[in-house]
Design a protein around this motif. Sequence first.
Motif, mmCIF file in Angstrom:
data_model
loop_
_atom_site.group_PDB
_atom_site.id
_atom_site.type_symbol
_atom_site.label_atom_id
_atom_site.label_comp_id
_atom_site.label_asym_id
_atom_site.label_seq_id
_atom_site.Cartn_x
_atom_site.Cartn_y
_atom_site.Cartn_z
ATOM 1 N N VAL A 189 -44.729 19.326 -3.919
ATOM 2 C CA VAL A 189 -45.710 18.452 -3.288
ATOM 3 C C VAL A 189 -45.695 18.719 -1.790
ATOM 4 C CG1 VAL A 189 -46.508 16.090 -2.948
ATOM 5 C CG2 VAL A 189 -45.306 16.699 -5.065
ATOM 6 N N GLY A 190 -46.843 19.130 -1.277
ATOM 7 C CA GLY A 190 -46.997 19.367 0.155
ATOM 8 C C GLY A 190 -47.660 18.164 0.805
ATOM 9 N N ILE A 240 -36.525 14.887 -5.316
ATOM 10 C CA ILE A 240 -36.807 13.836 -6.305
ATOM 11 C C ILE A 240 -36.615 14.421 -7.697
ATOM 12 C CG2 ILE A 240 -38.560 12.290 -7.277
ATOM 13 C CD1 ILE A 240 -39.902 12.285 -4.486
ATOM 14 N N ILE A 241 -35.958 13.656 -8.560
ATOM 15 C CA ILE A 241 -35.833 14.017 -9.970
ATOM 16 C C ILE A 241 -36.437 12.858 -10.748
ATOM 17 C CG2 ILE A 241 -34.276 14.606 -11.864
ATOM 18 C CD1 ILE A 241 -32.241 15.522 -9.689
ATOM 19 N N ALA A 242 -37.393 13.169 -11.607
ATOM 20 C CA ALA A 242 -38.126 12.110 -12.302
ATOM 21 C C ALA A 242 -38.552 12.580 -13.686
ATOM 22 C CB ALA A 242 -39.357 11.718 -11.491
ATOM 23 N N TYR A 243 -38.868 11.629 -14.523
ATOM 24 C CA TYR A 243 -39.446 11.943 -15.828
ATOM 25 C C TYR A 243 -40.946 11.738 -15.762
ATOM 26 C CZ TYR A 243 -35.025 12.328 -18.324
ATOM 27 O OH TYR A 243 -33.788 12.735 -18.766
ATOM 28 N N ASP A 244 -41.675 12.718 -16.288
ATOM 29 C CA ASP A 244 -43.111 12.611 -16.527
ATOM 30 C C ASP A 244 -43.239 12.619 -18.040
ATOM 31 O OD1 ASP A 244 -45.863 12.669 -16.548
ATOM 32 O OD2 ASP A 244 -46.035 14.733 -15.813
ATOM 33 N N ALA A 264 -42.549 11.223 4.437
ATOM 34 C CA ALA A 264 -43.311 12.015 3.468
ATOM 35 C C ALA A 264 -42.732 11.853 2.073
ATOM 36 C CB ALA A 264 -43.315 13.480 3.886
ATOM 37 N N GLU A 265 -41.408 11.851 1.952
ATOM 38 C CA GLU A 265 -40.775 11.662 0.636
ATOM 39 C C GLU A 265 -41.107 10.287 0.069
ATOM 40 O OE1 GLU A 265 -36.670 12.678 0.173
ATOM 41 O OE2 GLU A 265 -36.945 14.618 1.162
ATOM 42 N N GLU A 266 -41.156 9.273 0.921
ATOM 43 C CA GLU A 266 -41.538 7.929 0.467
ATOM 44 C C GLU A 266 -42.965 7.937 -0.073
ATOM 45 O OE1 GLU A 266 -40.008 4.912 0.109
ATOM 46 O OE2 GLU A 266 -38.164 6.004 0.533
ATOM 47 N N LYS A 267 -43.875 8.601 0.640
ATOM 48 C CA LYS A 267 -45.269 8.697 0.185
ATOM 49 C C LYS A 267 -45.341 9.386 -1.175
ATOM 50 C CE LYS A 267 -47.756 7.507 3.971
ATOM 51 N NZ LYS A 267 -48.122 6.116 3.897
ATOM 52 N N VAL A 268 -44.597 10.467 -1.327
ATOM 53 C CA VAL A 268 -44.609 11.218 -2.588
ATOM 54 C C VAL A 268 -44.009 10.380 -3.708
ATOM 55 C CG1 VAL A 268 -43.701 13.247 -3.782
ATOM 56 C CG2 VAL A 268 -44.655 13.470 -1.480
ATOM 57 N N ALA A 269 -42.916 9.676 -3.447
ATOM 58 C CA ALA A 269 -42.320 8.817 -4.472
ATOM 59 C C ALA A 269 -43.336 7.777 -4.941
ATOM 60 C CB ALA A 269 -41.054 8.147 -3.940
ATOM 61 N N GLY A 270 -44.057 7.179 -4.004
ATOM 62 C CA GLY A 270 -45.097 6.211 -4.359
ATOM 63 C C GLY A 270 -46.201 6.833 -5.194
ATOM 64 N N LEU A 271 -46.607 8.035 -4.820
ATOM 65 C CA LEU A 271 -47.633 8.760 -5.579
ATOM 66 C C LEU A 271 -47.159 9.002 -7.009
ATOM 67 C CD1 LEU A 271 -50.270 10.706 -5.628
ATOM 68 C CD2 LEU A 271 -48.573 12.490 -5.278
ATOM 69 N N LEU A 272 -45.928 9.488 -7.155
ATOM 70 C CA LEU A 272 -45.401 9.794 -8.482
ATOM 71 C C LEU A 272 -45.288 8.538 -9.334
ATOM 72 C CD1 LEU A 272 -42.630 12.391 -7.539
ATOM 73 C CD2 LEU A 272 -44.912 12.861 -8.463
ATOM 74 N N LEU A 277 -48.518 7.655 -10.678
ATOM 75 C CA LEU A 277 -48.949 8.556 -11.755
ATOM 76 C C LEU A 277 -48.164 8.313 -13.048
ATOM 77 C CD1 LEU A 277 -49.293 11.886 -9.728
ATOM 78 C CD2 LEU A 277 -51.157 10.501 -10.675
ATOM 79 N N GLY A 278 -47.239 7.355 -13.019
ATOM 80 C CA GLY A 278 -46.476 7.025 -14.212
ATOM 81 C C GLY A 278 -45.137 7.728 -14.346
ATOM 82 N N TYR A 279 -44.718 8.457 -13.321
ATOM 83 C CA TYR A 279 -43.400 9.096 -13.350
ATOM 84 C C TYR A 279 -42.330 8.004 -13.271
ATOM 85 C CZ TYR A 279 -45.315 13.771 -12.219
ATOM 86 O OH TYR A 279 -45.976 14.967 -12.228
ATOM 87 N N ARG A 280 -41.168 8.288 -13.834
ATOM 88 C CA ARG A 280 -40.009 7.398 -13.726
ATOM 89 C C ARG A 280 -38.948 8.137 -12.906
ATOM 90 N NH1 ARG A 280 -35.467 6.859 -16.915
ATOM 91 N NH2 ARG A 280 -36.391 8.202 -18.501
ATOM 92 N N ILE A 281 -38.724 7.688 -11.687
ATOM 93 C CA ILE A 281 -37.785 8.356 -10.780
ATOM 94 C C ILE A 281 -36.352 7.978 -11.161
ATOM 95 C CG2 ILE A 281 -37.008 8.564 -8.381
ATOM 96 C CD1 ILE A 281 -39.960 8.172 -7.567
ATOM 97 N N VAL A 282 -35.515 9.016 -11.349
ATOM 98 C CA VAL A 282 -34.109 8.768 -11.708
ATOM 99 C C VAL A 282 -33.148 9.133 -10.574
ATOM 100 C CG1 VAL A 282 -34.481 8.918 -14.192
ATOM 101 C CG2 VAL A 282 -33.927 10.990 -12.928
ATOM 102 N N GLU A 283 -33.561 9.996 -9.666
ATOM 103 C CA GLU A 283 -32.706 10.388 -8.529
ATOM 104 C C GLU A 283 -33.594 10.676 -7.324
ATOM 105 O OE1 GLU A 283 -29.375 10.673 -8.351
ATOM 106 O OE2 GLU A 283 -28.779 10.736 -10.456
#
Length: 117
Positions: A97-98, A37-41, A7-15, A18-24
């Motif tokens: 994110v559910g 997940i910690i990311a920049y939007d 599920a976390e992998e799916k959410v990371a892909g979604l983010l 959407l243009g998020y930049r994942i940092v952690e």
Amino acid sequence: MNWGDSAEEKVAGLLLGLGYRIVERNWRAGRRGEIDIIAYDGDVLVFVEVKARKAGSLEKPLEAVTAAKRRRLLNLAREYLYHSGLYGKVDCRFDVVGVTNHPVRYKIQHIKDAFRE
């Protein structure tokens, strides 16, 4: 890979889509807990809590983010900001994110700015 990791992998892909930049991913503060997940939007630092449930579960994913869980996430985020030298330097928010695993597809519900301090 277990269901929660999937599920976390799916959410990371979604983010990312959407243009998020994942940092952690899975940032841990010892025994006090972790932030999924910690990311920049854009310029906003986003702390993302992922809640996964299998179809038919009595509790919906977003119902699992209780007041106690929100307090824990706020404290963890504060610790991350201090640890990374970002405290007071960036705008932040909390997204939840559910993810529900239905037999044919996943159902993903993304709540931006789900709660505030």
